[in-house]
Scaffold this motif. Structure first.
Motif, PDB file in Angstrom:
ATOM      1  N   GLU C 129      61.734  33.447  35.436  1.00 22.34           N
ATOM      2  CA  GLU C 129      63.195  33.307  35.488  1.00 22.34           C
ATOM      3  C   GLU C 129      63.617  31.838  35.509  1.00 22.34           C
ATOM      4  N   ALA C 132      63.314  30.606  31.998  1.00 23.97           N
ATOM      5  CA  ALA C 132      64.302  31.159  31.072  1.00 23.97           C
ATOM      6  C   ALA C 132      65.575  30.330  31.064  1.00 23.97           C
ATOM      7  N   ARG C 134      65.904  27.321  30.986  1.00 22.18           N
ATOM      8  CA  ARG C 134      65.864  26.114  30.127  1.00 22.18           C
ATOM      9  C   ARG C 134      64.939  26.287  28.933  1.00 22.18           C
ATOM     10  N   ALA C 135      64.808  27.542  28.460  1.00 17.78           N
ATOM     11  CA  ALA C 135      63.897  27.792  27.330  1.00 17.78           C
ATOM     12  C   ALA C 135      64.569  27.488  25.999  1.00 17.78           C
ATOM     13  N   SER C 137      63.249  28.637  23.017  1.00 19.42           N
ATOM     14  CA  SER C 137      63.054  29.792  22.124  1.00 19.42           C
ATOM     15  C   SER C 137      62.210  30.814  22.865  1.00 19.42           C
ATOM     16  N   PRO C 138      62.248  32.057  22.395  1.00 20.42           N
ATOM     17  CA  PRO C 138      61.397  33.075  23.018  1.00 20.42           C
ATOM     18  C   PRO C 138      59.925  32.681  22.979  1.00 20.42           C
ATOM     19  N   LEU C 141      59.213  30.107  25.500  1.00 15.78           N
ATOM     20  CA  LEU C 141      59.263  30.671  26.852  1.00 15.78           C
ATOM     21  C   LEU C 141      57.918  31.294  27.212  1.00 15.78           C
ATOM     22  N   ALA C 185      61.917  38.904  24.917  1.00 16.41           N
ATOM     23  CA  ALA C 185      62.364  37.633  25.494  1.00 16.41           C
ATOM     24  C   ALA C 185      63.605  37.115  24.765  1.00 16.41           C
ATOM     25  N   TRP C 188      66.523  38.863  26.083  1.00 17.26           N
ATOM     26  CA  TRP C 188      66.789  38.388  27.444  1.00 17.26           C
ATOM     27  C   TRP C 188      67.522  37.050  27.419  1.00 17.26           C
ATOM     28  N   LEU C 189      67.017  36.139  26.615  1.00 18.94           N
ATOM     29  CA  LEU C 189      67.634  34.808  26.561  1.00 18.94           C
ATOM     30  C   LEU C 189      69.063  34.904  26.028  1.00 18.94           C
ATOM     31  N   ARG C 190      69.248  35.743  24.996  1.00 27.39           N
ATOM     32  CA  ARG C 190      70.620  35.905  24.463  1.00 27.39           C
ATOM     33  C   ARG C 190      71.555  36.476  25.523  1.00 27.39           C
ATOM     34  N   GLY C 193      69.392  35.252  30.298  1.00 28.38           N
ATOM     35  CA  GLY C 193      68.125  34.877  30.930  1.00 28.38           C
ATOM     36  C   GLY C 193      68.172  34.815  32.434  1.00 28.38           C
TER      37      GLY C 193
END
Lengths: 375, 375, 375
Positions: C129, C132, C134-135, C137-138, C141, C185, C188-190, C193
């Motif tokens: 978490e 996520a 500061r990721a 891209s998937p 990550l 992922a 999730w990020l979209r 996150g």
């Protein structure tokens, strides 16, 4: 003198023993429902404590002798002497052997070692699997299974299913049609016809067994609950048999729920609401050791006393056959003594309960036992 | 003198008794959660032992009198005398009757037989089913159900759902929409409008009941766990109500989990995490007899003391109403005595716990009891 | 002198304590696995009784002091003195802190308050978490998660997963592919996150943790069973991990089942059949108070003694850290005394069992403890 003393037990579900000496690793494996002894010291368990407490004296050792001493004494006496002592001290009159596992000894051979009479419990999956190896067609397989099950059941005193170890106990209330079974059998034969795992064909087979149970007045035993890593414990809760029990309750079939732990309350409930259901309180007893009294008490909460059966599920090591009997006598006896002291029941009723659970119910449930006893 | 002596109990869930003499077969049926006495001797159970131990003396027989003597004495005294003695000796101040089963006696009639005051627990399914018999349209059925439930609840002290006996307790957190409910009601009416079994309509009905619970400050009781062969025990684990409990926790509704065994630990957990949930420890007590202390102890592991309720679920035979009270007093009293001896709590706290579980919590949960008591 | 006296415990799963004074409402919340103290008096529970019985004397009050007196004394002494006394009296040598909850105190700070040594248990979801947030891209990550988990695990003594609180414990035996994980992922990020709840990505993360467990010889802990209203108890039965346990049994990974109640028999079964599984008997102990002996006895039925671990799950209030130890010593000691009196085992074996469960098994399972101990 407790109410369980001196009862000649019916061990209504057990297996054969090894007819050779074992090393400490094999002995450890025998103490676990695991596929190998693994990295753990299997004596470090309530079962291990019970071996040291109850079996050591049968081999002339002091109670609580260290595992090394126990194993050394076992080797010195040799497997036959050890087996004869442990089985004889169990005080069993009838050994009902599931011949599908731990097959070194036949029912007659076990009885010769341990006294009493041996009888066959026929594993229905094995009938199907042996036929599959030489079946000409799916239709012929089903026909032959029906005929062979009927015929071999004549020589048995009970049937047994290991459905729990295959697809789990979610058995449909209705038998799959012969068409569905043929279709499934075709797939099975094309795949080599080894272990029966197809849930449709398996359900058809078990329903056939229920029919034979009704026709020949043989109980149909199911493995439920505790077992080795091959099963998924969630899938073997006896409650999953509910639909099957509903559909068989008025057919004359009788059903025995084996082992049950940790679902022994569920099994007791089923025996409470279905008159053709019996609950086996023996199997778990060696494994839970001194906790046998607690497990028995929970089982008794709603189980009709007339539904209780004794067994050991003993296999490979005669220690298991012995411990089941020793612990059952000790802990059920003690539970009844406590209840007598607490004015829960009177002595006659306590004795009646103990006798019913250890022998009487099983004798009534297996009418063939009487006619097949050695004299 | 134990902490449970002398508490005037609130039996917050029971049913009526038969107002005629029964024969031994009917008596046996009454001792089992089965649809008939079946082939088994129902006295051979912990419940049967409890009848002989606790009820026989109320009928002037020695404890542990044989079943034949008990039944003969029962016939000789006649149902009315037997009922009056057993109910009076239970020491109950309020009888909360689910009037949907065992309807020979109304709440007032039971109270007349047993002393104290009778109150109605309204079974919500019955409201819907009676309306279905004369509904003009699905929409009218829903409207009338809402109105009638609201109105009849005014005369009741609690609501009760038998969802467990129909589709099981997998209740959605959100109430189905009126559109969905109308659609389901249409199907139901076309099929004859008899027993409510459609899960969508049933969920809608139960959510309506939860609304009335909140509005009128009446608890909504659910059958959970142990019951007869009509239910599937897997489907009636109170944990299946989790989504429903989450969605009702801040609405003002209160929920009572009845019976619970063998899921009493699950019920206690729900009462631990949801403040509007109450757990009924009474129901199983007659059935498990001398194991009542064990079941109570397991329930107490995480149940807040303020969530505990007493009931008998007594029905048909007044022995059940009596035994629940006698066994609850004896075994909770004994458990508390043991804890006092073990320095687990002090006397004041033990007395407070006993009073809360037997009467105090129920009185607080049912504000209407106070205003509807006879003087 | 009982077998549990004087054992320097390894509290292999706990959290920090609050480093400030609390009012009675906060104290009540700390006594419940609920999100707030709610309307109920949280002292009215077996846990509340245990606080009065066992913690009051540590604060110089008589046992069973009223809650008001206890809270007043607590305020008068101040949080630091109370915490130091309660933790020190627990007799713990190693505190293994899950730093993902109740973070006022670091492992070192807790150890400074309570004596002994503090160690980090790394919560794997938190690693994901934080990344996520500061990721880029998937794919990045996943790469970073792998690297960071590997690196941060070097400083920890165990890993911990809260899968139970997200999608429940139905973990697949096979790790989802990197493709599947990247896809999940991305979603999730979209979506921002924040909390990891996607079951596919979560399964991938836990399988990564199992790999680190094997590579670095760190146990992987799972929350199972009892917890607050955020989880659905049905979904957190440890049996749901069966497929995962099968797939990890020969990899070198080790798995700790935390808490477990009311599924402690299930957890014990898993430890029986899988050699890499450990069962934690500590967590429930403060909550069930005087029932600790019963819960321990049920756990011991089939759990290998070598699989037993102690923990407190203490968090927020040092009372929990203290009670777990006090009740574990008292009730396991008493259980062993009873077994000694009943001739179930000998003194040496009782002492060995107690030491294994309280410290020995944990020391063997966490090789890093030895090397990271203060001197």
């Amino acid at each position: 003198m407790s109410a369980t003393d001196g009862i000649a037990l019916v061990d209504q579900h057990c297996h054969g023993v090894l007819t050779r000496d074992v090393d400490s690793e094999e002995f450890g494996t025998g103490l676990a429902e695991a596929q190998s002894a693994g990295n753990r010291d299997r004596f470090q368990s309530l079962l291990g404590l019970a071996v040291r407490r109850w079996c050591a004296p049968v081999l002339d050792l002091p109670p609580h002798s260290p595992p090394e001493d126990y194993l050394a004494r076992r080797s010195a006496l040799g497997w036959r002497e050890v087996t004869e002592r442990l089985l004889a001290a169990a005080g069993v009159e009838h050994w009902l052997l599931d011949t599908g596992y731990a097959v070194d000894t036949s029912p007659a051979e076990l009885a010769e070692l341990g006294g009493g009479t041996g009888h066959e419990v026929l594993r229905v999956e094995q009938v199907a699997e042996r036929l599959a190896a030489r079946a000409d067609s799916p239709a012929a397989l089903l026909d032959r299974f029906r005929a062979e099950l009927h015929e071999r059941a004549q020589d048995a005193v009970a049937l047994k299913s290991v459905l729990a170890y295959r697809s789990g106990l979610d058995l449909p209330g209705d038998q799959p049609t012969d068409d569905q079974a043929r279709h499934a059998a075709g797939d099975w034969l094309r795949a080599g016809g080894e272990q029966l795992t197809d849930p449709v064909l398996h359900a058809w087979v078990v329903h056939e067994a229920a029919r034979v149970s009704a026709e020949q007045r043989l109980p149909l035993q199911f493995h439920t609950g505790f077992g080795d890593a091959d099963l998924h414990l969630h899938q073997v809760d006896p409650l999953r048999l509910t639909h099957f029990l509903r559909s068989t309750q008025d057919t004359g079939a009788t059903v025995v729920l084996l082992h049950c732990w940790p679902y022994h309350r569920h099994a007791a409930y089923l025996a409470h609401v279905y008159d053709h259901v019996y609950v086996d309180t023996g199997l778990m007893i060696p494994f839970v050791g001194t906790r046998a009294g607690g497990v028995l008490a929970e089982t008794l909460e709603v189980a009709p006393f007339e539904s209780l059966l004794y067994s050991s599920d003993g296999n490979v090591l005669p220690e298991l056959h012995h411990l089941a009997a020793a612990l059952w006598r000790h802990h059920l006896g003690r539970l009844l003594d406590t209840w007598l002291a607490d004015d829960v029941l009177d002595t006659n009723t306590a004795e009646r309960l103990a006798h019913a659970a250890g022998a009487g119910n099983a004798t009534r449930l297996h009418p063939r036992l009487a006619s097949r006893t050695k004299h």
